[in-house]
Design a protein around this motif. Structure first.
Motif, PDB file in Angstrom:
ATOM      1  N   ALA A  23     -31.726 -23.855 -17.889  1.00  0.00           N
ATOM      2  CA  ALA A  23     -30.412 -23.757 -18.536  1.00  0.00           C
ATOM      3  C   ALA A  23     -29.647 -25.065 -18.418  1.00  0.00           C
ATOM      4  N   MET A  24     -29.656 -25.664 -17.234  1.00  0.00           N
ATOM      5  CA  MET A  24     -28.924 -26.912 -17.016  1.00  0.00           C
ATOM      6  C   MET A  24     -29.459 -28.038 -17.900  1.00  0.00           C
ATOM      7  N   GLU A  25     -30.770 -28.173 -17.952  1.00  0.00           N
ATOM      8  CA  GLU A  25     -31.383 -29.242 -18.754  1.00  0.00           C
ATOM      9  C   GLU A  25     -31.189 -29.004 -20.254  1.00  0.00           C
ATOM     10  N   GLU A  26     -31.302 -27.760 -20.682  1.00  0.00           N
ATOM     11  CA  GLU A  26     -31.114 -27.440 -22.096  1.00  0.00           C
ATOM     12  C   GLU A  26     -29.681 -27.750 -22.525  1.00  0.00           C
ATOM     13  N   LEU A  27     -28.730 -27.370 -21.708  1.00  0.00           N
ATOM     14  CA  LEU A  27     -27.329 -27.633 -22.029  1.00  0.00           C
ATOM     15  C   LEU A  27     -27.036 -29.128 -22.013  1.00  0.00           C
ATOM     16  N   LYS A  28     -27.581 -29.833 -21.043  1.00  0.00           N
ATOM     17  CA  LYS A  28     -27.401 -31.286 -20.972  1.00  0.00           C
ATOM     18  C   LYS A  28     -27.974 -31.964 -22.217  1.00  0.00           C
ATOM     19  N   PHE A  29     -29.134 -31.512 -22.653  1.00  0.00           N
ATOM     20  CA  PHE A  29     -29.780 -32.080 -23.831  1.00  0.00           C
ATOM     21  C   PHE A  29     -28.937 -31.857 -25.091  1.00  0.00           C
ATOM     22  N   HIS A  30     -28.437 -30.636 -25.273  1.00  0.00           N
ATOM     23  CA  HIS A  30     -27.706 -30.304 -26.495  1.00  0.00           C
ATOM     24  C   HIS A  30     -26.286 -30.854 -26.532  1.00  0.00           C
ATOM     25  N   THR A  31     -25.676 -31.074 -25.370  1.00  0.00           N
ATOM     26  CA  THR A  31     -24.299 -31.579 -25.345  1.00  0.00           C
ATOM     27  C   THR A  31     -24.226 -33.085 -25.104  1.00  0.00           C
ATOM     28  N   GLY A  32     -25.266 -33.637 -24.475  1.00  0.00           N
ATOM     29  CA  GLY A  32     -25.220 -35.054 -24.125  1.00  0.00           C
ATOM     30  C   GLY A  32     -24.282 -35.338 -22.964  1.00  0.00           C
ATOM     31  N   LYS A  33     -23.925 -34.306 -22.226  1.00  0.00           N
ATOM     32  CA  LYS A  33     -22.996 -34.437 -21.100  1.00  0.00           C
ATOM     33  C   LYS A  33     -23.708 -34.142 -19.785  1.00  0.00           C
ATOM     34  N   ASN A  50     -25.879 -17.168 -20.588  1.00  0.00           N
ATOM     35  CA  ASN A  50     -24.623 -16.612 -20.070  1.00  0.00           C
ATOM     36  C   ASN A  50     -23.812 -17.669 -19.319  1.00  0.00           C
ATOM     37  N   ILE A  51     -23.463 -18.707 -20.053  1.00  0.00           N
ATOM     38  CA  ILE A  51     -22.703 -19.835 -19.520  1.00  0.00           C
ATOM     39  C   ILE A  51     -21.390 -19.926 -20.283  1.00  0.00           C
ATOM     40  N   PHE A  52     -20.307 -20.290 -19.602  1.00  0.00           N
ATOM     41  CA  PHE A  52     -19.022 -20.463 -20.258  1.00  0.00           C
ATOM     42  C   PHE A  52     -18.505 -21.878 -20.002  1.00  0.00           C
TER      43      PHE A  52
END
Length: 72
Positions: free
Chosen positions: A49-59, A26-28
């Protein structure tokens, strides 16, 4: 209210893993500035959530606190 609809791209190209991560946690996504991705999230302390998103976006992820109702 953050938005009535989630964005379906990151950095100009479709990223299925990133999109799934947005819905799952549930992130926008709000904005990309340099190598930082600002996201609205109800629980900014959710390290998974933070680490997963960082991994998938590279940001680098910049959390902005929002309530779940506003993110949906």
């Amino acid at each position: 209210m953050v938005s009535h609809r989630r964005r379906d791209y990151i950095n100009g190209s479709k990223s299925t893993k990133s999109n799934l991560c947005f819905y799952k946690h549930n992130i926008f996504p709000l904005a990309i500035i340099n190598n930082n991705l600002a996201v609205a999230i109800a629980d900014p302390l959710n390290a998974v959530a933070m680490e997963e998103l960082k991994f998938h976006t590279g940001k680098y992820i910049e959390p902005v606190i929002a309530n779940d109702f506003d993110i949906d």
